[in-house]
Scaffold this motif. Structure first.
Motif, mmCIF file in Angstrom:
data_model
loop_
_atom_site.group_PDB
_atom_site.id
_atom_site.type_symbol
_atom_site.label_atom_id
_atom_site.label_comp_id
_atom_site.label_asym_id
_atom_site.label_seq_id
_atom_site.Cartn_x
_atom_site.Cartn_y
_atom_site.Cartn_z
ATOM 1 N N HIS A 215 53.010 88.498 63.343
ATOM 2 C CA HIS A 215 52.938 89.717 62.531
ATOM 3 C C HIS A 215 53.321 89.458 61.073
ATOM 4 O O HIS A 215 53.169 90.343 60.232
ATOM 5 C CB HIS A 215 53.848 90.812 63.124
ATOM 6 N N CYS B 100 53.725 87.847 69.220
ATOM 7 C CA CYS B 100 54.794 88.847 69.371
ATOM 8 C C CYS B 100 55.078 89.180 70.832
ATOM 9 O O CYS B 100 56.221 89.382 71.220
ATOM 10 C CB CYS B 100 54.417 90.115 68.612
ATOM 11 N N CYS C 81 58.977 89.101 70.338
ATOM 12 C CA CYS C 81 59.348 89.489 68.979
ATOM 13 C C CYS C 81 60.270 90.713 69.037
ATOM 14 O O CYS C 81 59.999 91.671 69.761
ATOM 15 C CB CYS C 81 58.070 89.821 68.203
ATOM 16 N N HIS D 70 58.053 93.817 68.012
ATOM 17 C CA HIS D 70 56.866 94.234 68.770
ATOM 18 C C HIS D 70 56.864 93.804 70.228
ATOM 19 O O HIS D 70 55.915 94.086 70.940
ATOM 20 C CB HIS D 70 55.594 93.689 68.107
HETATM 21 ZN ZN LIG Z 1 56.089 90.981 65.904
#
Ligand SMILES: [Zn+2]
Length: 136
Positions: free
Chosen positions: A107, A57, A62, A65
């Motif tokens: 994630h 991430c 990401c 995140h």
């Molecule tokens: Zn993420």
């Protein structure tokens, strides 16, 4: 050297064992035939021609995140944008060489991702099978 952190990260190991449990065979940190040799693929399913990446991430920015560290923000921004650009470039190159690229965020539910990958493997093998299934 991928330049985006460690090899064999926990999410990557978890995805790999989930794929194993589903009876899939694959290469790890491998070069995809027909694509750039310096851009190694995390999990390569050669028969089905599927290239899987497990993206962290932070390093791959990401949308949920990703964040910039407090210090040296400009530098980090450029750095992370470079990683993302390179990812998209790798995707295009692999697709041009006939690979289906799947990117999984660390994630995500990795067991579900493995199930989806297994489904795609069956689908792509099936599509390639008819000709060779005929007896000689
Ligand atoms: Zn993420």
């Amino acid at each position: 050297m991928r330049g985006t952190g460690r090899r064999d990260t926990q999410p990557e190991l978890r995805l790999r064992s989930a794929l194993h449990r589903r009876g899939l065979r694959f290469l790890v940190d491998a070069v995809a035939e027909g694509a750039n040799k310096r851009r190694r693929v995390d999990v390569l399913l050669r028969g089905a021609r599927i290239a899987v990446f497990v993206d962290g991430c932070f390093w791959h920015a990401c949308p949920e995140h990703g964040h910039l560290p407090m210090t040296n923000q400009q530098w980090w921004r450029r750095k992370l944008e470079g990683v993302v650009r390179r990812d998209r470039d790798t995707d295009l190159e692999l697709a041009a060489a006939g690979w289906l690229v799947i990117r999984v965020w660390e994630h995500q539910d990795l067991d579900r991702a493995a199930g989806e990958i297994a489904r795609l493997v069956r689908q792509r093998r099936g599509a390639r099978r008819p000709r060779s299934a005929r007896p000689h």
